[in-house]
Design an enzyme around this catalytic site. Structure first.
Site, PDB file in Angstrom:
ATOM      1  N   CYS A 156       0.818  -1.311  -0.411  1.00 13.88           N
ATOM      2  CA  CYS A 156      -0.414  -0.161  -0.102  1.00 13.88           C
ATOM      3  C   CYS A 156       0.941   0.995  -0.337  1.00 13.88           C
ATOM      4  O   CYS A 156      -0.352   2.447  -0.106  1.00 13.88           O
ATOM      5  CB  CYS A 156      -0.967  -0.320   1.299  1.00 13.88           C
ATOM      6  SG  CYS A 156      -1.948  -0.810   1.193  1.00 13.88           S
TER       7      CYS A 156
HETATM    8  N1  CO8 Z   1     -20.963  -9.922   6.050  1.00 10.04           N
HETATM    9  C1  CO8 Z   1     -21.538  -9.562   7.938  1.00 10.04           C
HETATM   10  N2  CO8 Z   1     -20.341 -10.279   8.702  1.00 10.04           N
HETATM   11  C2  CO8 Z   1     -19.249 -10.063   8.611  1.00 10.04           C
HETATM   12  C3  CO8 Z   1     -18.470  -9.882   7.649  1.00 10.04           C
HETATM   13  C4  CO8 Z   1     -19.232  -9.959   6.202  1.00 10.04           C
HETATM   14  N3  CO8 Z   1     -18.618  -9.646   4.839  1.00 10.04           N
HETATM   15  N4  CO8 Z   1     -16.964 -10.389   7.549  1.00 10.04           N
HETATM   16  C5  CO8 Z   1     -16.884 -10.450   8.712  1.00 10.04           C
HETATM   17  N5  CO8 Z   1     -18.315 -10.657   9.585  1.00 10.04           N
HETATM   18  C6  CO8 Z   1     -18.315 -10.344  11.413  1.00 10.04           C
HETATM   19  C7  CO8 Z   1     -17.534 -11.549  11.511  1.00 10.04           C
HETATM   20  O1  CO8 Z   1     -17.562 -12.599  11.849  1.00 10.04           O
HETATM   21  C8  CO8 Z   1     -17.330 -10.340  13.150  1.00 10.04           C
HETATM   22  O2  CO8 Z   1     -18.328 -11.153  13.724  1.00 10.04           O
HETATM   23  P1  CO8 Z   1     -18.532 -11.571  14.999  1.00 10.04           P
HETATM   24  O3  CO8 Z   1     -18.914  -9.946  16.121  1.00 10.04           O
HETATM   25  O4  CO8 Z   1     -20.041 -12.298  15.544  1.00 10.04           O
HETATM   26  O5  CO8 Z   1     -17.687 -12.559  15.359  1.00 10.04           O
HETATM   27  C9  CO8 Z   1     -17.726  -9.300  12.747  1.00 10.04           C
HETATM   28  O6  CO8 Z   1     -18.660  -9.344  11.947  1.00 10.04           O
HETATM   29  C10 CO8 Z   1     -16.633  -7.924  12.854  1.00 10.04           C
HETATM   30  O7  CO8 Z   1     -15.849  -9.030  12.252  1.00 10.04           O
HETATM   31  P2  CO8 Z   1     -14.546  -7.864  12.593  1.00 10.04           P
HETATM   32  O8  CO8 Z   1     -13.800  -7.787  13.641  1.00 10.04           O
HETATM   33  O9  CO8 Z   1     -13.563  -8.943  11.439  1.00 10.04           O
HETATM   34  O10 CO8 Z   1     -14.513  -7.055  11.592  1.00 10.04           O
HETATM   35  P3  CO8 Z   1     -14.070  -5.335  11.550  1.00 10.04           P
HETATM   36  O11 CO8 Z   1     -15.024  -4.309  12.171  1.00 10.04           O
HETATM   37  O12 CO8 Z   1     -12.857  -4.954  12.812  1.00 10.04           O
HETATM   38  O13 CO8 Z   1     -13.824  -4.219  10.089  1.00 10.04           O
HETATM   39  C11 CO8 Z   1     -12.447  -4.628   9.069  1.00 10.04           C
HETATM   40  C12 CO8 Z   1     -13.253  -5.361   8.881  1.00 10.04           C
HETATM   41  C13 CO8 Z   1     -13.038  -3.704   7.799  1.00 10.04           C
HETATM   42  C14 CO8 Z   1     -11.382  -5.998   7.596  1.00 10.04           C
HETATM   43  C15 CO8 Z   1     -11.349  -3.548   9.587  1.00 10.04           C
HETATM   44  O14 CO8 Z   1     -10.215  -4.655  10.453  1.00 10.04           O
HETATM   45  C16 CO8 Z   1      -9.810  -3.104   8.665  1.00 10.04           C
HETATM   46  O15 CO8 Z   1     -10.140  -2.433   7.543  1.00 10.04           O
HETATM   47  N6  CO8 Z   1      -9.087  -3.510   9.242  1.00 10.04           N
HETATM   48  C17 CO8 Z   1      -8.360  -2.548   8.872  1.00 10.04           C
HETATM   49  C18 CO8 Z   1      -7.268  -3.464   7.541  1.00 10.04           C
HETATM   50  C19 CO8 Z   1      -6.300  -2.289   6.595  1.00 10.04           C
HETATM   51  O16 CO8 Z   1      -6.046  -1.415   6.900  1.00 10.04           O
HETATM   52  N7  CO8 Z   1      -5.347  -3.141   5.617  1.00 10.04           N
HETATM   53  C20 CO8 Z   1      -4.526  -2.487   4.598  1.00 10.04           C
HETATM   54  C21 CO8 Z   1      -4.461  -3.799   3.785  1.00 10.04           C
HETATM   55  S1  CO8 Z   1      -4.688  -3.627   2.550  1.00 10.04           S
HETATM   56  C22 CO8 Z   1      -2.399  -3.123   2.130  1.00 10.04           C
HETATM   57  O17 CO8 Z   1      -1.818  -3.262   3.007  1.00 10.04           O
HETATM   58  C23 CO8 Z   1      -1.942  -3.474   0.994  1.00 10.04           C
HETATM   59  C24 CO8 Z   1      -1.408  -5.249   0.683  1.00 10.04           C
HETATM   60  C25 CO8 Z   1      -1.818  -5.276  -0.804  1.00 10.04           C
HETATM   61  C26 CO8 Z   1      -2.605  -5.557  -1.700  1.00 10.04           C
HETATM   62  C27 CO8 Z   1      -3.454  -6.870  -2.288  1.00 10.04           C
HETATM   63  C28 CO8 Z   1      -4.373  -6.390  -3.445  1.00 10.04           C
HETATM   64  C29 CO8 Z   1      -5.352  -8.039  -2.930  1.00 10.04           C
END
Ligand code: CO8
Length: 373
Positions: A156
């Protein structure tokens, strides 16, 4: 002493897009298919049924409403869930080259320059479609640039690390002007069958022209007050795809050959690190957070950006201070902060200061403080 300035930016947006409802519908069809195909194992308790995704969750957790993609049909086919991008012959331009050329042309036009004014091309992005010849050299040839070109990857933070490399080349005299271009086809490495991450990424390409101040019109573009790069090893964002995969057949096709992350951990660990990096950089430039007119932050997660901006400023930022393009583009990896910069820079006035800051896998952080000339 030669000083480098940013004199133009460009953006290529793939025409096709997928909104959350469409993506979720395809994902949930896949879930139904999977669960019915594995009904017996699930009934025996040998396998957990897959859970459906939801648009409401996606928007609330990430701020993403839709994403542009190179190919829609392949992603939305529940039996495929991979973009369909046929391989091209060696005589045709690569997909990344085409995207890059479009973005570079806009950056050159914005700066009032031609390829003849440029000496170098850096293709800086998360995923390159081949090992060699460098996509950057292909772009160099397509634009007709007499000079040098190379590819680089810092996930990124590729564009901001590329910006630092461009500034170095211009300021040490090895190039009059450098194009930093980020053709991000994130859909190619996204696991559209993974509920936790299937909504995260989109495709786009940005370009930035870095030139010698003396070659630009008085008051044009942005001077670069400083760049700060930071990396710190983490396994929380990983992609194990690589040229050695074929040497161990057991791994081929495994989910870890695509993007995987511990999203919560990334959120918690990276947010403070980014805020601290920006604050330290501002202090080293004898600036305070109050001096910032705008923050063009990496676009991975809306809540994350709001938290970072709050930590830096000591209060909530307005969308004018920290603009968001996530709703339209999703996470386009290194292109994200540059898309925000490209779209939200025209209203800055002489002397206004801003910071472009990327963060992501590695971990990596690239922060560039600039001032409107
Ligand atoms: N629909 C419904 N519910 C869902 C879904 C979904 N799709 N996904 C998860 N849930 C549920 C989970 O099961 C969980 O349920 P429970 O509480 O019952 O266990 C609940 O929702 C909460 O799940 P999470 O804790 O996983 O959810 P978050 O609130 O943490 O949100 C995110 C998830 C959006 C992924 C968030 O954590 C986030 O954005 N974090 C930051 C990530 C970030 O910045 N990453 C950067 C990576 S990008 C990068 O570096 C580039 C890499 C190279 C690119 C490659 C290209 C592919």
């Amino acid at each position: 002493m030669i000083k480098a300035v940013i004199s133009g930016t460009g953006l290529y947006t793939p025409p096709a897009s997928i909104d959350n409802d469409e993506l979720v519908e395809a994902f949930n069809q896949y879930v139904e298919l999977f669960n019915s195909e594995h009904a017996e194992e699930i009934a025996r308790g040998d396998l957990e049924p897959l859970q459906p995704s939801s648009s409401a969750f996606i928007e609330k957790a990430s701020g993403i409403k839709r994403r542009h993609v190179v190919d829609r049909e392949g992603i939305l086919d529940p039996k495929r869930m991979v973009p369909s991008i046929p391989e091209r012959s060696n005589d045709e331009p690569s997909v990344q080259c085409e995207m890059a050329v479009a973005a570079c042309k806009e950056a050159l036009e914005q700066a009032g320059k031609t390829a003849g004014d440029v000496d170098a091309v850096i293709v800086a992005c998360s995923n390159l479609q081949r090992a060699y010849p460098a996509v950057a050299i292909e772009v160099q040839q397509a634009l007709g640039i007499d000079g040098f070109a190379y590819d680089m990857n810092v996930a990124c933070s590729s564009a901001t690390f590329g910006l630092q490399a461009a500034v170095n080349s211009v300021e040490n005299g090895s190039a009059r002007a450098v194009l930093v271009v980020s053709p991000e086809i994130c859909s190619g490495h996204l696991n559209f069958r993974d509920r936790d991450s299937h909504f995260i990424f989109g495709d786009a390409c940005t370009a930035i022209l870095v030139e010698r101040e003396e070659d630009t019109a008085e008051g044009a573009g942005f001077e670069i007050l400083g760049t700060r790069l930071k990396t710190q090893f983490s396994n929380n964002i990983r992609n194990n795809f690589g040229f050695l995969n074929r040497a161990d057949e057991s791994g081929i096709g495994q989910p870890d050959k695509l993007f995987i992350q511990q999203g919560r951990k990334v959120f918690k660990e990276v947010s403070p690190l980014v805020a601290e990096t920006i604050q330290k950089q501002l202090a080293s430039l004898s600036l305070s957070p109050d001096d910032l007119r705008r923050m063009w932050l990496h676009q991975a997660n809306l809540n994350m950006n709001q938290l970072i901006a709050r930590r830096v400023l000591g209060r909530d930022a307005t969308t004018d201070e920290a603009p968001v393009i996530l709703d339209e583009y999703a996470n386009t990896s290194s292109a994200g902060s540059i898309i925000a910069f490209h779209k939200f820079k025209a209203d800055l006035e002489h002397g206004d200061i801003g910071v472009i800051c990327s963060f992501g896998a590695g971990y990596s952080i690239g922060s560039v403080v600039i001032r409107r000339r």
